[in-house]
Design a protein around this motif. Structure first.
Motif, PDB file in Angstrom:
ATOM      1  N   GLN A 256       0.825  -1.197   0.000  1.00 52.65           N
ATOM      2  CA  GLN A 256       0.000   0.000   0.000  1.00 52.65           C
ATOM      3  C   GLN A 256       0.868   1.259   0.000  1.00 52.65           C
ATOM      4  O   GLN A 256       0.549   2.253  -0.666  1.00 52.65           O
ATOM      5  N   VAL A 257       1.966   1.212   0.742  1.00 52.60           N
ATOM      6  CA  VAL A 257       2.886   2.359   0.768  1.00 52.60           C
ATOM      7  C   VAL A 257       3.445   2.621  -0.621  1.00 52.60           C
ATOM      8  O   VAL A 257       3.460   3.759  -1.111  1.00 52.60           O
ATOM      9  N   LEU A 258       3.899   1.559  -1.300  1.00 55.73           N
ATOM     10  CA  LEU A 258       4.455   1.719  -2.642  1.00 55.73           C
ATOM     11  C   LEU A 258       3.384   2.192  -3.617  1.00 55.73           C
ATOM     12  O   LEU A 258       3.658   3.044  -4.472  1.00 55.73           O
ATOM     13  N   PRO A 270       4.472  15.720  -4.593  1.00 51.87           N
ATOM     14  CA  PRO A 270       5.549  15.251  -3.715  1.00 51.87           C
ATOM     15  C   PRO A 270       5.120  14.041  -2.887  1.00 51.87           C
ATOM     16  O   PRO A 270       3.947  13.883  -2.545  1.00 51.87           O
ATOM     17  N   LEU A 271       6.093  13.200  -2.554  1.00 56.00           N
ATOM     18  CA  LEU A 271       5.823  12.075  -1.677  1.00 56.00           C
ATOM     19  C   LEU A 271       5.602  12.575  -0.256  1.00 56.00           C
ATOM     20  O   LEU A 271       6.205  13.575   0.162  1.00 56.00           O
ATOM     21  N   PRO A 272       4.737  11.912   0.502  1.00 58.93           N
ATOM     22  CA  PRO A 272       4.557  12.313   1.900  1.00 58.93           C
ATOM     23  C   PRO A 272       5.782  11.920   2.728  1.00 58.93           C
ATOM     24  O   PRO A 272       6.483  10.967   2.409  1.00 58.93           O
ATOM     25  N   GLY A 273       6.036  12.654   3.812  1.00 58.31           N
ATOM     26  CA  GLY A 273       7.145  12.299   4.695  1.00 58.31           C
ATOM     27  C   GLY A 273       8.495  12.726   4.150  1.00 58.31           C
ATOM     28  O   GLY A 273       8.612  13.481   3.180  1.00 58.31           O
ATOM     29  N   ARG A 274       9.526  12.214   4.783  1.00 58.88           N
ATOM     30  CA  ARG A 274      10.904  12.537   4.412  1.00 58.88           C
ATOM     31  C   ARG A 274      11.377  11.567   3.339  1.00 58.88           C
ATOM     32  O   ARG A 274      11.305  10.344   3.509  1.00 58.88           O
ATOM     33  N   THR A 303      21.773  10.470   3.937  1.00 62.09           N
ATOM     34  CA  THR A 303      22.284   9.919   2.672  1.00 62.09           C
ATOM     35  C   THR A 303      21.558   8.657   2.216  1.00 62.09           C
ATOM     36  O   THR A 303      21.654   8.272   1.051  1.00 62.09           O
ATOM     37  N   GLY A 304      20.860   7.977   3.136  1.00 62.90           N
ATOM     38  CA  GLY A 304      20.223   6.713   2.808  1.00 62.90           C
ATOM     39  C   GLY A 304      21.145   5.521   2.941  1.00 62.90           C
ATOM     40  O   GLY A 304      20.736   4.379   2.693  1.00 62.90           O
ATOM     41  N   ILE A 410       9.615   7.911   6.734  1.00 63.58           N
ATOM     42  CA  ILE A 410      10.556   7.981   5.598  1.00 63.58           C
ATOM     43  C   ILE A 410       9.941   7.279   4.387  1.00 63.58           C
ATOM     44  O   ILE A 410       9.397   6.181   4.487  1.00 63.58           O
ATOM     45  N   ARG A 411      10.076   7.914   3.234  1.00 61.73           N
ATOM     46  CA  ARG A 411       9.680   7.322   1.960  1.00 61.73           C
ATOM     47  C   ARG A 411      10.913   7.162   1.088  1.00 61.73           C
ATOM     48  O   ARG A 411      11.829   7.994   1.125  1.00 61.73           O
TER      49      ARG A 411
END
Length: 413
Positions: A256-258, A270-274, A303-304, A410-411
Motif C-alpha cells: 500500500q505504501v508503494l 511530492p511524496l509524503p514524509g521525508r 544519505t540513505g 521515511i519514503r
C-alpha cells in the motif's frame, strides 16, 4: 443540443407466418437528416437481419408508400383506390414526413413479411441525453424482447428438419470465466531489470517488463516506475497504473505504501514524509539477514546509506572509518533485527501457492520443526525453484523494509 430528434418505437408483430407475442421492440433516436432508408437499415440492424437482399417498405397512415422508386411505382399501380405516388425511400427525410404521434408500418422481405408497427413519440429527444453521442444514423436507445432469426434457424446448419444437436456436457469456458486460458508467461529477468534501473534506461526497463509475469516482484518493479515516468511518461503511465492496481490487490506488507508513492509520481505530487534514497535490498538484509552475520545496524537518514553494527566499532573498521551515532543522534535510525518469524511465514506462503499438490505437501512438511530453513532450501533447490523463491522472498522483505521506513516517516526516493 435541443430536443430536435424524433423518438420512434418499433415493435415486431410477426413474420414467416408467425404472430409474435409479446412484441419485441426497440426505441430509436432519429435525427433531422436521416432518411427512411437510414431508418430501415437501423431497424434491420437492431432486429438481427444479415441478408439485406430483400425489399424494405414503409406504409404511412394515409396509405402512402415509401420504398425504392421502381417497386413503389409497381405497387401503387396495382392497388385499389386513388392513385398514390410512391415516395423515394433513399432521399425522403423521416422528420419532414412524420409528425409526433404518427403511426406507420414497416415491412421487410415481401415474401416472409416481417411486419413492424412504428409509432413516433409525442416528445422529441436530445441524442446526447439518451445515447451519449450524436450518431450519423438512427440508433436504438431502449429495447426489449427476444429477436427471432430471419430464416427461423436455430443453429448455423439448421435446415428446418434436423434434430437439435446434443448440448455440450460442460459449459463453455467463457461461462465459467475460464477463457482465455491462462498462458504461463516467462518470469522477469531481475538482473536485467535492476541494471536498467541503475542505468536510468527507461526503454530498457519497460522492455524487460513486457510480456513477463511480474506479480511476485512488484516491489522490485515498482522501484523503477518513477524513473520510467520521468523519461518515458506516455509509455510508462499504463504500466504504472497496472502495478498500482496489482499492489493494491496483492496487499502484502509495504504494497500500500508503494502504491501510494507510485500514485504520487503519476500525479506529479511530492511524496509524503521525508524522502531518502534507501537501498531496500541492503536494509532488508540488516533487518532480516543471517543473524550470525549481523545483529542490526543504522540508517543514515541524510544519505540513505545503511550500516551494519560493526561500522560503529573502531576496533573492527578503524577509528577514521567508524561512525559515531551519538555525535549526531538525529541523523541515525536504529535498525533492530526482526527475527526469523517473517522468513518462516514467507516459506509457508510460498508453499501454499504451489499448484502441484504433492510438492505443496512436501514443502509444508519441510518447514515443520527444527531445521525448517535448511530443509526448505534443500527442497526448492532439488525442485529447481531457487530462482523463483529468491525473487518471491526478496520482494516480501523489501515490502517489509518499506513499511518499516514509512512507520518512521521515511519514503524511498
Amino acid at each position: 443540443m435541443a430536443r430536435t430528434w424524433l423518438s420512434v418505437t418499433v415493435e415486431l408483430l410477426g413474420g414467416r407466418g408467425e404472430e409474435l407475442w409479446p412484441w419485441p421492440g426497440r426505441v430509436f433516436a432519429v435525427g433531422p437528416s436521416h432518411t427512411f432508408m437510414d431508418l430501415a437499415n437501423a431497424i434491420n440492424d437492431a432486429f438481427a437481419r444479415w441478408d439485406r437482399s430483400h425489399l424494405s417498405l414503409f406504409t404511412l397512415d394515409d396509405g402512402r408508400l415509401i420504398t425504392d422508386q421502381e417497386t413503389g411505382s409497381e405497387m401503387a399501380a396495382s392497388r385499389g383506390g386513388p392513385i398514390i405516388t410512391a415516395i423515394d425511400i433513399a432521399v425522403t427525410k423521416v422528420a419532414r414526413t412524420l409528425e409526433p404521434g404518427s403511426e406507420f408500418q414497416f415491412m421487410f422481405d415481401l415474401g416472409d413479411t416481417w411486419m413492424h408497427r412504428c409509432v413516433v413519440a409525442e416528445a422529441k429527444v436530445d441524442p446526447l441525453e439518451v445515447l451519449g453521442v450524436r450518431p450519423d444514423s438512427p440508433l436504438p436507445y431502449w429495447g426489449w424482447g427476444r429477436i427471432p432469426d430471419q430464416y427461423g434457424r436455430r443453429w448455423a446448419t439448421d435446415n428446418g428438419e434436423s434434430r437439435v444437436p446434443a448440448k455440450p456436457s460442460t459449459p463453455h469456458p467463457m461461462l465459467l470465466h475460464a477463457w482465455p486460458a491462462q498462458v504461463q508467461a516467462p518470469r522477469l529477468d531481475l538482473p536485467e531489470l535492476r541494471q536498467a534501473i541503475v542505468a536510468a534506461d527507461a526503454g530498457r526497463f519497460l522492455s524487460a517488463l513486457t510480456g513477463c509475469y511480474i506479480d511476485d516482484t512488484l516491489q522490485q518493479v515498482g522501484a523503477g516506475i518513477p524513473m520510467a515516468l520521468e523519461h518515458r511518461r506516455q509509455e510508462a503511465e499504463p504500466v504504472a497504473l497496472a502495478v498500482i492496481n496489482r499492489l493494491t490487490g496483492r496487499g502484502c506488507a509495504g504494497d500500500q505504501v508503494l502504491a501510494e508513492d507510485l500514485l504520487a509520481s503519476l500525479r506529479r505530487v511530492p511524496l509524503p514524509g521525508r524522502v531518502v534514497p534507501v537501498d531496500l535490498d541492503m536494509l532488508s538484509t540488516i533487518l532480516e539477514g543471517d543473524p550470525d552475520l549481523s545483529t542490526g545496524g543504522y540508517l543514515d537518514v541524510h544519505t540513505g546509506q545503511v550500516y551494519d553494527d560493526t561500522a560503529t566499532d573502531p576496533i573492527i573498521v578503524g577509528h577514521d572509518t567508524a561512525i559515531d551515532v551519538e555525535e549526531e543522534p538525529d541523523r541515525w535510525l536504529r535498525l533492530n533485527r526482526t527475527g526469523s518469524g517473517n522468513g518462516w511465514q514467507d516459506m509457508e506462503a510460498f508453499a501454499a501457492r504451489q499448484h502441484d499438490g504433492t510438492l505443496r505437501e512436501r514443502l509444508e512438511r519441510a518447514i515443520e520443526g527444527k531445521g525448517a530453513f535448511r530443509r526448505f532450501r534443500d527442497l526448492i533447490h532439488a525442485e529447481d525453484l531457487t530462482e523463483h523463491w529468491n525473487a518471491y522472498s526478496t520482494d516480501r522483505q523489501m515490502g517489509r523494509a518499506r513499511d518499516f521506513l514509512a512507520d518512521n516517516g521515511i519514503r524511498v526516493g
